[in-house]
Scaffold this motif. Structure first.
Motif, PDB file in Angstrom:
ATOM      1  N   LEU A  96       0.821  -1.200   0.000  1.00 51.62           N
ATOM      2  CA  LEU A  96       0.000   0.000   0.000  1.00 51.62           C
ATOM      3  C   LEU A  96       0.861   1.258   0.000  1.00 51.62           C
ATOM      4  O   LEU A  96       0.596   2.209  -0.738  1.00 51.62           O
ATOM      5  CB  LEU A  96      -0.931   0.004   1.209  1.00 51.62           C
ATOM      6  N   ASN A  99       2.477   1.453  -3.621  1.00 50.38           N
ATOM      7  CA  ASN A  99       1.631   1.587  -4.800  1.00 50.38           C
ATOM      8  C   ASN A  99       0.328   2.354  -4.572  1.00 50.38           C
ATOM      9  O   ASN A  99      -0.415   2.573  -5.521  1.00 50.38           O
ATOM     10  CB  ASN A  99       1.253   0.198  -5.340  1.00 50.38           C
ATOM     11  N   GLY A 100       0.030   2.728  -3.334  1.00 51.42           N
ATOM     12  CA  GLY A 100      -1.265   3.317  -3.023  1.00 51.42           C
ATOM     13  C   GLY A 100      -1.412   4.752  -3.473  1.00 51.42           C
ATOM     14  O   GLY A 100      -0.446   5.462  -3.710  1.00 51.42           O
ATOM     15  N   TYR A 160      -5.001   0.851  -2.310  1.00 44.53           N
ATOM     16  CA  TYR A 160      -4.369   0.082  -3.375  1.00 44.53           C
ATOM     17  C   TYR A 160      -5.178  -1.208  -3.521  1.00 44.53           C
ATOM     18  O   TYR A 160      -5.252  -2.006  -2.577  1.00 44.53           O
ATOM     19  CB  TYR A 160      -2.910  -0.222  -3.058  1.00 44.53           C
TER      20      TYR A 160
END
Length: 174
Positions: A96, A99-100, A160
């Motif tokens: 998370l 890539n969130g 994410y």
């Protein structure tokens, strides 16, 4: 809370009509109950199930037998299972963070969770978010008996896939 006049209706949110779809939510919180508590079991049972047979085999190889292996298998299984349970929130958290993206949600209300903490139900916060498909609800398990957010307030989330994290949760406590 009435969406038109913003007054409290007195209706418990678990009985309120879900006029929007609910997004399945996996929390990415890393804390004592999600990581450390299972890790205690992982270390104790893992030691008993994996390290003790190895030590016995290295010290007394002639005494090592199939019944001894069968005796330690349940301990090893519990240790490995607890380790997997402890690592999952950590992996969610890091995926998370990497890539969130940030989104904002409106606090719609609270519901009681099935989890009891000192005899009191933990809280689930019902959050309303705007997605590409329109408004949706997120039922985020707080893992605490407190209700840290004011109803109708805006809070920041990191998302994410189906993993969510309330950012800076401590700043909302009043």
């Amino acid at each position: 809370v009435c969406p038109y006049c913003n007054n409290m209706t007195g209706l418990d949110t678990k009985y309120a009509d879900m006029e929007y779809p609910v997004i399945e939510c996996k929390e990415a919180g890393v804390g004592f109950w999600s990581v450390m508590f299972p890790m205690i079991f992982a270390l104790t049972f893992g030691f008993a199930g994996l390290c003790m047979p190895l030590m016995i085999f290295l010290m007394e190889p002639d005494e090592f037998s199939l019944p001894m292996i069968l005796f330690f298998i349940p301990f090893a299984t519990i240790g490995v299972g607890a380790f997997v349970i402890a690592v999952k929130p950590i992996l969610r958290f890091f995926s998370l963070k990497r890539n969130g993206k940030d989104i904002y949600a409106t606090v719609y209300g609270y519901m009681d969770d099935n989890l009891l903490i000192n005899g009191n139900p933990a809280q689930i916060v019902k959050l309303l978010v705007q997605s590409n498909d329109g408004p949706k609800f997120i039922l985020y398990q707080l893992g605490d008996i407190k209700q840290p957010f004011k109803v109708n307030s805006q809070i920041k989330l990191k998302v994410y896939k189906d993993i969510f994290l309330i950012e800076n949760k401590k700043q909302y406590y009043f």
